[in-house]
Design a protein around this motif. Structure first.
Motif, PDB file in Angstrom:
ATOM      1  N   ASN A  17     -13.943 -15.481 -24.879  1.00  0.00           N
ATOM      2  CA  ASN A  17     -14.466 -16.074 -26.115  1.00  0.00           C
ATOM      3  C   ASN A  17     -13.368 -16.781 -26.902  1.00  0.00           C
ATOM      4  OD1 ASN A  17     -17.065 -15.254 -25.605  1.00  0.00           O
ATOM      5  ND2 ASN A  17     -16.967 -13.451 -26.911  1.00  0.00           N
ATOM      6  N   CYS A  18     -12.174 -16.190 -26.937  1.00  0.00           N
ATOM      7  CA  CYS A  18     -11.049 -16.838 -27.637  1.00  0.00           C
ATOM      8  C   CYS A  18     -10.701 -18.168 -26.971  1.00  0.00           C
ATOM      9  CB  CYS A  18      -9.826 -15.925 -27.655  1.00  0.00           C
ATOM     10  SG  CYS A  18      -9.975 -14.544 -28.793  1.00  0.00           S
ATOM     11  N   ALA A  19     -10.760 -18.215 -25.637  1.00  0.00           N
ATOM     12  CA  ALA A  19     -10.463 -19.459 -24.923  1.00  0.00           C
ATOM     13  C   ALA A  19     -11.510 -20.531 -25.246  1.00  0.00           C
ATOM     14  CB  ALA A  19     -10.401 -19.212 -23.424  1.00  0.00           C
ATOM     15  N   VAL A  20     -12.775 -20.142 -25.268  1.00  0.00           N
ATOM     16  CA  VAL A  20     -13.841 -21.099 -25.599  1.00  0.00           C
ATOM     17  C   VAL A  20     -13.689 -21.568 -27.045  1.00  0.00           C
ATOM     18  CG1 VAL A  20     -16.342 -21.379 -25.877  1.00  0.00           C
ATOM     19  CG2 VAL A  20     -15.430 -20.220 -23.856  1.00  0.00           C
ATOM     20  N   HIS A  21     -13.370 -20.658 -27.947  1.00  0.00           N
ATOM     21  CA  HIS A  21     -13.135 -21.014 -29.347  1.00  0.00           C
ATOM     22  C   HIS A  21     -11.978 -22.010 -29.456  1.00  0.00           C
ATOM     23  CE1 HIS A  21     -12.928 -20.608 -33.688  1.00  0.00           C
ATOM     24  NE2 HIS A  21     -11.635 -20.355 -33.568  1.00  0.00           N
ATOM     25  N   ALA A  22     -10.929 -21.780 -28.679  1.00  0.00           N
ATOM     26  CA  ALA A  22      -9.784 -22.695 -28.695  1.00  0.00           C
ATOM     27  C   ALA A  22     -10.189 -24.075 -28.179  1.00  0.00           C
ATOM     28  CB  ALA A  22      -8.647 -22.120 -27.855  1.00  0.00           C
ATOM     29  N   LEU A  23     -11.004 -24.108 -27.134  1.00  0.00           N
ATOM     30  CA  LEU A  23     -11.474 -25.399 -26.620  1.00  0.00           C
ATOM     31  C   LEU A  23     -12.292 -26.154 -27.663  1.00  0.00           C
ATOM     32  CD1 LEU A  23     -12.466 -24.487 -22.957  1.00  0.00           C
ATOM     33  CD2 LEU A  23     -10.782 -26.194 -23.669  1.00  0.00           C
ATOM     34  N   LEU A  24     -13.150 -25.427 -28.372  1.00  0.00           N
ATOM     35  CA  LEU A  24     -13.928 -26.055 -29.441  1.00  0.00           C
ATOM     36  C   LEU A  24     -13.011 -26.547 -30.556  1.00  0.00           C
ATOM     37  CD1 LEU A  24     -16.935 -23.569 -29.620  1.00  0.00           C
ATOM     38  CD2 LEU A  24     -16.973 -25.936 -28.785  1.00  0.00           C
ATOM     39  N   GLY A  25     -11.985 -25.753 -30.887  1.00  0.00           N
ATOM     40  CA  GLY A  25     -11.013 -26.163 -31.895  1.00  0.00           C
ATOM     41  C   GLY A  25     -10.248 -27.400 -31.472  1.00  0.00           C
ATOM     42  N   ASP A  82      -3.855 -27.477 -31.333  1.00  0.00           N
ATOM     43  CA  ASP A  82      -3.084 -28.362 -30.458  1.00  0.00           C
ATOM     44  C   ASP A  82      -3.167 -27.887 -29.003  1.00  0.00           C
ATOM     45  OD1 ASP A  82      -1.288 -26.274 -30.136  1.00  0.00           O
ATOM     46  OD2 ASP A  82       0.284 -27.181 -31.359  1.00  0.00           O
ATOM     47  N   ALA A  83      -2.721 -28.725 -28.104  1.00  0.00           N
ATOM     48  CA  ALA A  83      -2.867 -28.478 -26.670  1.00  0.00           C
ATOM     49  C   ALA A  83      -2.130 -27.213 -26.227  1.00  0.00           C
ATOM     50  CB  ALA A  83      -2.372 -29.685 -25.888  1.00  0.00           C
ATOM     51  N   ASP A  84      -0.952 -26.926 -26.800  1.00  0.00           N
ATOM     52  CA  ASP A  84      -0.204 -25.731 -26.401  1.00  0.00           C
ATOM     53  C   ASP A  84      -0.965 -24.453 -26.730  1.00  0.00           C
ATOM     54  OD1 ASP A  84       1.923 -27.090 -25.317  1.00  0.00           O
ATOM     55  OD2 ASP A  84       3.143 -27.013 -27.151  1.00  0.00           O
ATOM     56  N   GLN A  85      -1.562 -24.399 -27.919  1.00  0.00           N
ATOM     57  CA  GLN A  85      -2.340 -23.221 -28.307  1.00  0.00           C
ATOM     58  C   GLN A  85      -3.520 -23.032 -27.361  1.00  0.00           C
ATOM     59  OE1 GLN A  85      -3.046 -24.655 -32.345  1.00  0.00           O
ATOM     60  NE2 GLN A  85      -2.199 -22.728 -33.120  1.00  0.00           N
ATOM     61  N   VAL A  86      -4.213 -24.112 -27.083  1.00  0.00           N
ATOM     62  CA  VAL A  86      -5.390 -24.054 -26.214  1.00  0.00           C
ATOM     63  C   VAL A  86      -4.983 -23.645 -24.807  1.00  0.00           C
ATOM     64  CG1 VAL A  86      -7.290 -25.388 -25.224  1.00  0.00           C
ATOM     65  CG2 VAL A  86      -6.638 -25.727 -27.607  1.00  0.00           C
ATOM     66  N   GLY A  87      -3.887 -24.225 -24.318  1.00  0.00           N
ATOM     67  CA  GLY A  87      -3.408 -23.877 -22.984  1.00  0.00           C
ATOM     68  C   GLY A  87      -3.098 -22.402 -22.860  1.00  0.00           C
ATOM     69  N   GLY A  88      -2.478 -21.827 -23.874  1.00  0.00           N
ATOM     70  CA  GLY A  88      -2.169 -20.400 -23.851  1.00  0.00           C
ATOM     71  C   GLY A  88      -3.418 -19.539 -23.798  1.00  0.00           C
ATOM     72  N   GLU A  89      -4.417 -19.897 -24.595  1.00  0.00           N
ATOM     73  CA  GLU A  89      -5.672 -19.130 -24.594  1.00  0.00           C
ATOM     74  C   GLU A  89      -6.380 -19.243 -23.247  1.00  0.00           C
ATOM     75  OE1 GLU A  89      -6.739 -17.057 -26.844  1.00  0.00           O
ATOM     76  OE2 GLU A  89      -5.263 -17.531 -28.389  1.00  0.00           O
ATOM     77  N   ILE A  90      -6.372 -20.442 -22.668  1.00  0.00           N
ATOM     78  CA  ILE A  90      -7.022 -20.638 -21.367  1.00  0.00           C
ATOM     79  C   ILE A  90      -6.271 -19.864 -20.282  1.00  0.00           C
ATOM     80  CG2 ILE A  90      -7.552 -22.346 -19.581  1.00  0.00           C
ATOM     81  CD1 ILE A  90      -8.193 -24.301 -21.865  1.00  0.00           C
ATOM     82  N   ASN A  91      -4.923 -19.888 -20.332  1.00  0.00           N
ATOM     83  CA  ASN A  91      -4.147 -19.109 -19.365  1.00  0.00           C
ATOM     84  C   ASN A  91      -4.509 -17.631 -19.442  1.00  0.00           C
ATOM     85  OD1 ASN A  91      -2.787 -21.302 -18.343  1.00  0.00           O
ATOM     86  ND2 ASN A  91      -0.895 -20.902 -19.458  1.00  0.00           N
ATOM     87  N   SER A  92      -4.598 -17.099 -20.663  1.00  0.00           N
ATOM     88  CA  SER A  92      -4.953 -15.690 -20.829  1.00  0.00           C
ATOM     89  C   SER A  92      -6.313 -15.382 -20.217  1.00  0.00           C
ATOM     90  CB  SER A  92      -4.972 -15.306 -22.315  1.00  0.00           C
ATOM     91  OG  SER A  92      -3.683 -15.358 -22.856  1.00  0.00           O
ATOM     92  N   ALA A  93      -7.279 -16.253 -20.460  1.00  0.00           N
ATOM     93  CA  ALA A  93      -8.628 -16.038 -19.928  1.00  0.00           C
ATOM     94  C   ALA A  93      -8.643 -16.123 -18.403  1.00  0.00           C
ATOM     95  CB  ALA A  93      -9.604 -17.046 -20.531  1.00  0.00           C
ATOM     96  N   MET A  94      -7.962 -17.117 -17.851  1.00  0.00           N
ATOM     97  CA  MET A  94      -7.945 -17.260 -16.393  1.00  0.00           C
ATOM     98  C   MET A  94      -7.242 -16.086 -15.724  1.00  0.00           C
ATOM     99  SD  MET A  94      -7.651 -21.401 -15.734  1.00  0.00           S
ATOM    100  CE  MET A  94      -5.911 -21.382 -15.671  1.00  0.00           C
ATOM    101  N   GLU A  95      -6.148 -15.609 -16.326  1.00  0.00           N
ATOM    102  CA  GLU A  95      -5.453 -14.464 -15.757  1.00  0.00           C
ATOM    103  C   GLU A  95      -6.311 -13.202 -15.827  1.00  0.00           C
ATOM    104  OE1 GLU A  95      -0.853 -15.882 -16.544  1.00  0.00           O
ATOM    105  OE2 GLU A  95      -1.790 -14.497 -17.958  1.00  0.00           O
ATOM    106  N   ALA A  96      -7.002 -13.008 -16.939  1.00  0.00           N
ATOM    107  CA  ALA A  96      -7.867 -11.833 -17.075  1.00  0.00           C
ATOM    108  C   ALA A  96      -9.005 -11.881 -16.054  1.00  0.00           C
ATOM    109  CB  ALA A  96      -8.419 -11.739 -18.495  1.00  0.00           C
ATOM    110  N   LEU A  97      -9.627 -13.045 -15.906  1.00  0.00           N
ATOM    111  CA  LEU A  97     -10.705 -13.183 -14.925  1.00  0.00           C
ATOM    112  C   LEU A  97     -10.187 -12.982 -13.506  1.00  0.00           C
ATOM    113  CD1 LEU A  97     -12.615 -16.178 -16.508  1.00  0.00           C
ATOM    114  CD2 LEU A  97     -13.574 -13.911 -16.057  1.00  0.00           C
ATOM    115  N   ALA A  98      -9.012 -13.527 -13.198  1.00  0.00           N
ATOM    116  CA  ALA A  98      -8.431 -13.375 -11.859  1.00  0.00           C
ATOM    117  C   ALA A  98      -8.125 -11.911 -11.563  1.00  0.00           C
ATOM    118  CB  ALA A  98      -7.169 -14.225 -11.729  1.00  0.00           C
TER     119      ALA A  98
END
Length: 159
Positions: free
Chosen positions: A108-116, A123-139
């Motif tokens: 949810n935090c990653a999706v929120h970051a994408l919407l932001g 900014d892109a760095d913040q969003v990238g970090g949230e997406i990395n966290s989500a992808m690592e958790a899912l993996a």
């Protein structure tokens, strides 16, 4: 000082990773820089302060410094800055409800970051970090499910 959510902490620079390790050790383990230096096998706390000041650390010292701090932010920054993801090795143990709730919160935090990002609020760095966290958790959950047919022994971990 407000507590950080260390599960989703993604440093953007090496200096941030080193400072994050120091802050984590203080917040989670109540370790001072002097105690970190002693656990890392350094003669003086001033060596660690030098790493913090310069924003760099000798490669041979990374593992012992992270072990002394109880986290792996430098290793994670090295991987992320090279365009790679990291996951801890799953043991094939069944996930609990709390694990799934943490996963949902991370996604949810990653999706929120994408919407932001879409609205120009992040900014892109913040969003990238949230997406990395989500992808690592899912993996991690994916691999944990794959290993569930042959779980590892539940041996004590030395940290």
């Amino acid at each position: 000082m407000a507590k950080r959510n260390w599960r989703t902490f993604n440093p953007h620079t090496l200096r941030e990773a080193i400072e994050g390790c120091k802050d984590y050790a203080l917040e989670k383990h109540r370790r001072s820089v002097e105690q970190i230096a002693e656990l890392a096998g350094e003669d003086s706390q001033w060596t660690v302060y030098g790493w913090l000041r310069d924003g760099s650390i000798p490669g041979r010292k990374i593992k012992t410094f992270q072990h002394a701090c109880g986290c792996d932010f430098i290793t994670r920054w090295l991987a992320h800055s090279s365009g790679m993801l990291l996951i801890p090795i799953p043991q094939g143990r069944p996930s609990g409800v709390d694990d799934v709730h943490r996963l949902q919160e991370t996604v949810n935090c990653a999706v929120h970051a994408l919407l932001g990002f879409a609205t120009g609020d992040m900014d892109a760095d913040q969003v990238g970090g949230e997406i990395n966290s989500a992808m690592e958790a899912l993996a991690w959950h994916r691999e944990n499910v794959a290993r569930s047919h042959q779980p590892e022994l539940d041996l004590p971990r030395h940290e």
